[in-house]
Design a protein around this motif. Structure first.
Motif, PDB file in Angstrom:
ATOM      1  N   GLN A  19      38.285  32.652  38.286  1.00  0.00           N
ATOM      2  CA  GLN A  19      39.354  31.567  38.001  1.00  0.00           C
ATOM      3  C   GLN A  19      40.523  31.460  38.829  1.00  0.00           C
ATOM      4  N   THR A  20      40.919  32.747  39.425  1.00  0.00           N
ATOM      5  CA  THR A  20      41.902  32.936  40.095  1.00  0.00           C
ATOM      6  C   THR A  20      41.921  32.607  41.539  1.00  0.00           C
ATOM      7  N   LEU A  21      40.509  32.819  42.200  1.00  0.00           N
ATOM      8  CA  LEU A  21      40.271  32.588  43.545  1.00  0.00           C
ATOM      9  C   LEU A  21      38.723  31.822  43.523  1.00  0.00           C
ATOM     10  N   PRO A  22      38.905  30.631  43.084  1.00  0.00           N
ATOM     11  CA  PRO A  22      37.614  29.814  42.984  1.00  0.00           C
ATOM     12  C   PRO A  22      36.774  29.869  44.445  1.00  0.00           C
ATOM     13  N   TYR A  23      35.436  30.464  44.155  1.00  0.00           N
ATOM     14  CA  TYR A  23      34.858  30.634  45.500  1.00  0.00           C
ATOM     15  C   TYR A  23      35.477  31.423  46.500  1.00  0.00           C
ATOM     16  N   THR A  44      38.657  31.127  47.351  1.00  0.00           N
ATOM     17  CA  THR A  44      39.545  30.330  48.028  1.00  0.00           C
ATOM     18  C   THR A  44      40.909  30.478  47.459  1.00  0.00           C
ATOM     19  N   ILE A  45      41.935  30.726  48.154  1.00  0.00           N
ATOM     20  CA  ILE A  45      43.295  31.168  47.634  1.00  0.00           C
ATOM     21  C   ILE A  45      43.762  29.641  47.214  1.00  0.00           C
ATOM     22  N   THR A  46      44.194  29.456  45.988  1.00  0.00           N
ATOM     23  CA  THR A  46      44.549  27.996  45.308  1.00  0.00           C
ATOM     24  C   THR A  46      46.186  27.935  45.723  1.00  0.00           C
ATOM     25  N   SER A  47      46.722  26.791  45.451  1.00  0.00           N
ATOM     26  CA  SER A  47      48.091  26.915  46.022  1.00  0.00           C
ATOM     27  C   SER A  47      48.873  27.603  44.714  1.00  0.00           C
ATOM     28  N   GLU A  48      48.615  27.357  43.646  1.00  0.00           N
ATOM     29  CA  GLU A  48      49.320  28.098  42.381  1.00  0.00           C
ATOM     30  C   GLU A  48      49.291  29.698  42.854  1.00  0.00           C
ATOM     31  N   PRO A 104      47.575  34.100  31.350  1.00  0.00           N
ATOM     32  CA  PRO A 104      47.226  32.979  31.686  1.00  0.00           C
ATOM     33  C   PRO A 104      48.441  32.409  32.582  1.00  0.00           C
ATOM     34  N   GLY A 105      48.074  31.573  33.552  1.00  0.00           N
ATOM     35  CA  GLY A 105      48.859  31.190  34.410  1.00  0.00           C
ATOM     36  C   GLY A 105      49.414  31.858  35.478  1.00  0.00           C
ATOM     37  N   GLY A 106      48.954  33.283  35.729  1.00  0.00           N
ATOM     38  CA  GLY A 106      49.212  34.256  36.857  1.00  0.00           C
ATOM     39  C   GLY A 106      50.576  34.925  36.866  1.00  0.00           C
ATOM     40  N   ALA A 107      50.731  35.524  37.886  1.00  0.00           N
ATOM     41  CA  ALA A 107      52.061  36.134  37.853  1.00  0.00           C
ATOM     42  C   ALA A 107      53.106  35.086  38.254  1.00  0.00           C
ATOM     43  N   PRO A 153      59.561  26.540  32.193  1.00  0.00           N
ATOM     44  CA  PRO A 153      58.130  27.206  32.230  1.00  0.00           C
ATOM     45  C   PRO A 153      57.435  26.033  32.924  1.00  0.00           C
ATOM     46  N   ASP A 154      57.603  24.696  32.374  1.00  0.00           N
ATOM     47  CA  ASP A 154      56.424  23.716  32.775  1.00  0.00           C
ATOM     48  C   ASP A 154      56.531  23.338  34.444  1.00  0.00           C
ATOM     49  N   TYR A 155      57.650  23.489  34.828  1.00  0.00           N
ATOM     50  CA  TYR A 155      57.931  23.232  36.338  1.00  0.00           C
ATOM     51  C   TYR A 155      56.758  23.882  37.200  1.00  0.00           C
ATOM     52  N   LEU A 156      56.402  24.793  37.071  1.00  0.00           N
ATOM     53  CA  LEU A 156      55.435  25.604  37.986  1.00  0.00           C
ATOM     54  C   LEU A 156      54.249  24.990  38.082  1.00  0.00           C
ATOM     55  N   GLY A 157      53.814  24.382  37.006  1.00  0.00           N
ATOM     56  CA  GLY A 157      52.525  23.710  36.934  1.00  0.00           C
ATOM     57  C   GLY A 157      51.227  24.514  36.916  1.00  0.00           C
ATOM     58  N   VAL A 158      51.599  25.976  36.268  1.00  0.00           N
ATOM     59  CA  VAL A 158      50.671  26.624  35.826  1.00  0.00           C
ATOM     60  C   VAL A 158      50.460  26.615  34.049  1.00  0.00           C
ATOM     61  N   ALA A 159      49.287  27.495  34.014  1.00  0.00           N
ATOM     62  CA  ALA A 159      48.794  27.407  32.628  1.00  0.00           C
ATOM     63  C   ALA A 159      49.584  28.090  31.601  1.00  0.00           C
ATOM     64  N   GLY A 160      50.592  29.127  32.115  1.00  0.00           N
ATOM     65  CA  GLY A 160      51.340  29.732  30.971  1.00  0.00           C
ATOM     66  C   GLY A 160      52.626  30.014  31.578  1.00  0.00           C
TER      67      GLY A 160
END
Lengths: 591, 232
Positions: free
Chosen positions: A82-86, A88-92, A159-162, A177-184
Motif C-alpha cells: 500500500q505504501t510503495l505500490p510496486y 514506487t514512492i508515492t507523493s504522499e 492509516p495515512g502514514g507518518a 487533518p484533511d489538508y494533507l490529503g492522506v487517509a488518516g
C-alpha cells in the motif's frame, strides 16, 4: 589496575542483568543506551534519505525491491504494497519521507547522541563526580524517551502514514487533518505526542546536567577549569530547558487544533498561522545551537589533544558559547523573511543574525590558532574533528548569505537552504563520529580499528561534499525544496543531471557508513583492549579505568589545573593531567 | 536527624544548619587535598564542600524555569490574540466571572500564607501546627479548584467552549494548564501531609521544602494570569 578491574566485574555481576543493562542508574550505562538508540535511529533516518534521493534522481522509478516480491504481493493490501505500490514512492509517502527524515535526524539522532549519550557519559566523569545529581531521574529520562521513539516509528504504520507536513509542520497544513490529503489524521498527531513526550525526557536531562555541573564538581574543578565540552553541555542544557517548553506549548495547541476544534493557528476562528511559525522558530533557532554547540565542544576537546597544544583562547571559547546562547534567542525571525513581516523587523533580524556569526567565527579562528604550530597527529577522531571545522565553516558562511533579507527572498525554500542545513546539521554528524572514535575506548574499553576508521572518514568526507555542495548550485538555479518530482517543472529539466549526480553520491555516502557499522560492531567485541589513557589526554575521564566502574574513580580526583595543558614546560611528558600536582612553582597555565 | 512523633512535646529550640559556603575564587595553586570521602555530592552531611543550594533545591529552581517558559509560550499566545483583537471579549461571547474569581484569588493567596506557617512550624519541630498548616493549605487549594470547576461548568453552560474561537481556546488552555498545576501541587501536598501524619517525615525535610517551592510558584503565577485574562 587488574585487581580493581576484578572488583569492578564482581560488582557488576552482583548488580544483575536488568539493573545493570536495562534499568540502570549509572550515568555511563544510560549514556550507552542513548548512544545505541541514537545510532539505530541514524540508520532509519539515513535510509529515509536514501529513498528521498532515489525519488529525486530517478523520479517515480520503482525502487530495486519490486523484483523481490511476487505480483500477488504487490496487488495485495499489506502495508508495504500500500505504501510503495510496486516499489514506487508515492507523493504522499515522499512528503512523509522528508518530514520524518528531518524529525528523526534532529530530535532522535543528534540531540540524543550529543546531549543524551555524550552528555551523560562525559559530564559526571569529566567534572570528577561519581554520578549525576539525580541518578533515578536520569534513568527516567531515558525511559521517558523510549515511548517517544516507539511512537515516532509506529507512526509509519498508522492509516495515512507518518507525519507529512514537513519537520516544521506549518499550519494550516498541519493544523487541519484533511489538508494533507492522506487517509488518516494520526501521522501528525503521533508526531506531536511523540515530541511532547521527548520534551519531558529532555527536561529531566537538563535539570540533571545543570544541577550536576553546578553542584558536583570535584575539589579544585573551578568553572574555568571545566573542559569545553562540559561548558557546551551546560549551556545547551539551559537552552533546552528554556526552549523546549515553548515548543511543548505550541505542540499542545497544534494538537488541540487537530483534535478538539480550537483555532489557534487557523484564521477562520480568529487564529493566526504566523503564530505557529513564531513559536516554532522561537524554539527552533535555539535548537540549532543545541545541536551544534556540543559538536563544537567535542572539537575543542579533540583538537588540543592531537595538536599537543593548549586550546587557543580558552576563555574566548567559553564567552563565545555564552554569546551564541544569548543571541540564539533573538534571531528566529530569519526563518520567516518570506512569511510576511514588517521590513523593519526583518532588518533587525538580519542584523542579529549577522552578529551571531561573530562568536561562531571566534570559535573557528581559535581552532585554527590551536592547530597553528602544533605537532599534529592524525588519528580518526582528529580527522573527523577537522572535517567538522571544515564543514561548519562552509555551512556558517552560506548562513550569512541567507541572513540578508534580499538574498533570502531569492534562495528561500530552495536547495540552497537544504545545502546549508546539511553542511551544518549533517556536519554535526562528523562531530558525533569524532566523539565516538575518541571516547569509544573509554566507553567500551576497546579501541576502534584505525584503518577502517580512516577509510570511513575519507569516503564519508568526499561523498559528503559531493552530495551536498552541488545542492548550492541547484538552489541558485531555482530548484525548490520538498518537491516530489523535479521533472514536473520545465525550467528544472536542465538541472536533472545534477540531481542524478547528487543521488549517486548520496547512495555512496550511505554505503560508506557500512565501514563504520562493521568497525563499531566488530570492535565492540573483538577490538584491541584500550589502556587507561590511549590518547595521552589531560581530562579526568582518562584517569579512570577503561571502561570506568560504577562510581567512576578508584580514588577521588582533586583538580590542580585546566584541561588543556599540553607540551607544558613544567613536565617532561607533553601532557599534564588535571589531577597531577607539580611541585615547582608554576608560571605556566593559559588563557 | 529527628523524626517527629505525636507524643513528643514541641521542643522550642530552632534547628539551624550551619551556613557553609563553598570558598569563592580559584583555589590556591597548591590546594590541600581534602582528606577522606569528600565528593561535594549528594550523599550526606559530611561534605566540606557544601554548595550554597542543595541539589534538590537547585533542580527544583531549574524545573520552575522550564515551567515559566511553558507558561510564557501560552501567555504569549494569549497576548498576541488579545492585543490584535478590536473587541475583547468578542461580541456575543460570555463575560468571565471577575468577582467570584477575585475572591478565589484571595483563597489561593491565603494558601501560600498557610503553607508558610506550616514551614515555620516544621522548622520549629511543631508537628501539630505543621499538620494543621498543611491540611489547611490543601483545603484552600481544593476550594480554589472546586470554585474554578464550578465556574467552568457555568461558562460551558453559557456556550463558551474550546471551539468558540481564540477567546475560548486561550481561556481554557491557559487557565486549564494552571488548574492542572494546582491539581498536581495539591496531590503532592497530600502526599507530604500523609508522610508527616504517619510520623515518617525527617527534619529538615527536603520533600516539604520542594513541595513548598512548587506551591509558592503555582500561587504566585495565578495573580498574573488573573490580571491578564480576567481584568485586562
Amino acid at each position: 589496575m587488574s585487581e580493581a578491574g576484578a572488583a569492578v566485574h564482581a560488582e557488576h555481576e552482583r548488580e544483575g542483568f536488568v539493573r545493570h543493562y536495562i534499568f540502570s542508574k549509572d550515568h555511563k550505562m544510560i549514556g550507552r543506551q542513548f548512544l545505541f538508540a541514537g545510532l539505530v535511529m541514524l540508520i532509519v533516518g539515513g535510509l529515509l534519505a536514501m529513498m528521498i534521493r532515489w525519488q529525486l534522481g530517478w523520479p517515480e522509478t520503482p525502487l530495486p525491491i519490486t523484483g523481490l516480491f511476487s505480483e500477488e504481493f504487490w496487488d495485495g493490501d499489506s502495508w508495504l504494497a500500500q505504501t510503495l505500490p510496486y516499489g514506487t514512492i508515492t507523493s504522499e509517502f515522499y512528503n512523509a519521507l522528508f518530514s520524518m527524515h528531518a524529525t528523526i535526524m534532529i530530535f532522535f539522532v543528534v540531540v540524543p547522541i550529543m546531549v543524551g549519550a555524550f552528555g551523560n557519559f562525559l559530564v559526571p566523569i569529566m567534572i570528577g563526580a561519581r554520578d549525576m545529581a539525580f541518578p533515578t531521574l536520569n534513568m527516567l529520562s531515558f525511559w521517558t524517551a523510549v515511548p517517544a521513539y516507539i511512537l515516532i516509528l509506529l507512526s509509519f504504520f498508522v492509516p495515512g502514514g507518518a507525519a507529512a507536513a514537513g519537520w516544521t509542520s506549518y499550519s494550516p497544513l498541519a493544523a487541519v487533518p484533511d489538508y494533507l490529503g492522506v487517509a488518516g489524521p494520526w501521522g501528525v498527531n503521533l508526531w506531536c505526542i511523540s515530541l511532547i513526550i521527548l520534551g519531558f525526557s529532555s527536561l529531566m536531562g537538563s535539570i540533571n546536567y545543570i544541577t550536576t555541573i553546578v553542584n558536583m564538581r570535584a575539589p579544585g574543578m573551578t568553572w574555568f577549569r571545566l573542559p569545553l565540552i562540559v561548558w557546551a553541555i551546560f549551556i545547551v542544557s539551559i537552552l533546552l530547558l528554556l526552549a523546549f517548553p515553548v515548543l511543548t506549548a505550541a505542540l499542545g495547541m497544534l494538537l488541540f487544533d487537530r483534535l478538539f476544534g480550537t483555532h489557534f493557528f487557523l484564521p477562520e476562528g480568529g487564529g493566526d498561522p504566523l503564530l505557529w511559525q513564531h513559536l516554532f522558530w522561537f524554539f527552533g533557532h535555539p535548537e540549532v545551537y543545541i545541536l551544534v554547540l556540543p559538536a563544537m565542544g567535542v572539537t575543542s576537546e579533540i583538537l588540543p589533544v592531537f595538536a599537543r597544544k593548549p586550546i587557543f583562547g580558552y576563555r574566548a571559547m567559553v564567552y563565545s558559547m555564552i554569546a551564541i546562547a544569548f543571541l540564539s534567542w533573538i534571531v528566529w525571525g530569519h526563518h520567516m523573511f518570506q512569511s510576511g513581516m514588517d521590513p523593519a523587523l526583518g532588518t533587525a533580524f538580519t542584523l542579529t543574525t549577522m552578529i551571531i556569526a561573530v562568536p561562531s567565527a571566534i570559535k573557528t579562528f581559535n581552532w585554527l590558532g590551536t592547530l597553528w604550530g602544533g605537532s599534529i597527529r592524525f588519528p580518526t577522531p582528529m580527522l573527523f574533528a577537522l572535517g567538522f571545522v571544515f564543514l561548519f565553516t562552509i555551512g556558517g558562511l552560506s548562513g550569512i548569505f541567507m541572513a540578508s533579507t534580499p538574498v533570502d527572498i531569492f534562495i528561500h525554500d530552495t536547495y540552497y537552504i537544504v545545502a546549508h542545513i546539511h553542511y551544518v546539521v549533517a556536519g554535526i554528524i562528523f562531530g558525533i563520529f569524532a566523539a565516538i572514535y575518541y571516547w569509544f575506548p573509554k566507553m567500551f574499553g576497546r579501541m576502534l580499528n584505525e584503518t577502517l576508521g580512516k577509510i570511513h572518514f575519507f569516503l564519508t568526507f568526499v561523498f559528503f561534499n559531493l552530495t551536498f555542495f552541488p545542492m548550492h548550485f541547484l538552489g541558485v538555479g531555482g530548484h525548490m525544496r520538498r518537491i516530489y518530482n523535479p521533472l514536473h517543472y520545465e525550467f528544472l529539466e536542465p538541472l536533472q543531471g545534477i540531481n542524478v549526480f547528487i543521488s549517486v553520491m548520496a547512495l555512496c555516502l550511505g554505503a560508506s557508513q557500512l565501514f563504520f557499522l562493521a568497525n563499531f560492531l566488530w570492535s565492540l567485541f573483538f577490538g584491541r583492549r584500550a589502556s587507561e589513557n590511549p590518547w595521552q589526554a589531560n581530562t579526568l575521564e582518562w584517569t579512570a579505568p577503561s571502561p570506568p566502574p560504577h562510581g567512576n574513580f578508584l580514588t577521588a580526583p582533586v583538580v590542580y589545573r585546566g584541561p588543556y595543558e599540553y607540551s607544558s614546560p613544567e613536565v617532561a611528558e607533553d601532557w599534564l593531567p588535571q589531577t597531577r600536582r607539580v611541585e615547582v612553582a608554576s608560571a605556566g597555565g593559559h588563557g | 536527624m529527628t523524626y517527629l512523633r505525636f507524643a513528643s512535646t514541641a521542643p522550642p529550640e530552632v534547628r539551624r544548619r550551619p551556613l557553609r559556603v563553598r570558598p569563592q575564587g580559584p583555589p590556591p595553586r597548591v590546594p590541600e587535598p581534602p582528606g577522606g570521602d569528600d565528593w561535594g555530592d549528594h550523599h550526606g552531611d559530611e561534605d566540606a564542600f557544601r554548595p550554597p543550594l542543595s541539589n534538590a533545591c537547585l533542580g527544583m529552581l531549574v524545573f520552575l524555569g522550564a515551567e515559566t517558559m511553558f507558561f510564557a509560550g501560552l501567555i504569549g499566545t494569549f497576548l498576541v490574540f488579545r492585543v490584535a483583537s478590536e473587541a475583547w471579549p468578542p461580541p456575543a461571547m460570555p463575560r468571565l466571572p471577575v468577582g467570584v474569581t477575585g475572591l478565589n484569588t484571595l483563597v489561593l493567596l491565603a494558601s501560600a500564607y498557610t503553607m508558610w506557617q506550616a514551614q515555620q512550624a516544621a522548622r520549629r519541630g511543631l508537628l501539630r501546627r505543621l499538620l494543621h498548616g498543611l491540611g489547611l493549605t490543601a483545603l484552600l487549594g481544593v476550594t480554589f479548584l472546586l470554585v474554578q470547576g464550578y465556574e467552568w461548568m457555568r461558562l460551558l453552560g453559557f456556550g463558551l467552549t474550546l471551539a468558540s474561537g481564540v477567546y475560548g481556546a486561550t481561556f481554557y488552555t491557559l487557565i486549564g494548564c494552571h488548574a492542572l498545576h494546582v491539581c498536581g501541587a495539591v496531590l503532592w501536598l497530600l502526599g507530604v501531609t500523609l508522610r508527616a501524619w504517619r510520623g515518617r517525615m525527617a527534619l529538615p525535610s527536603t520533600g516539604l521544602t520542594l513541595c513548598g517551592m512548587y506551591w509558592y510558584y503555582v500561587v504566585g503565577l495565578w495573580p498574573v494570569l488573573y490580571t491578564l485574562v480576567y481584568l485586562a
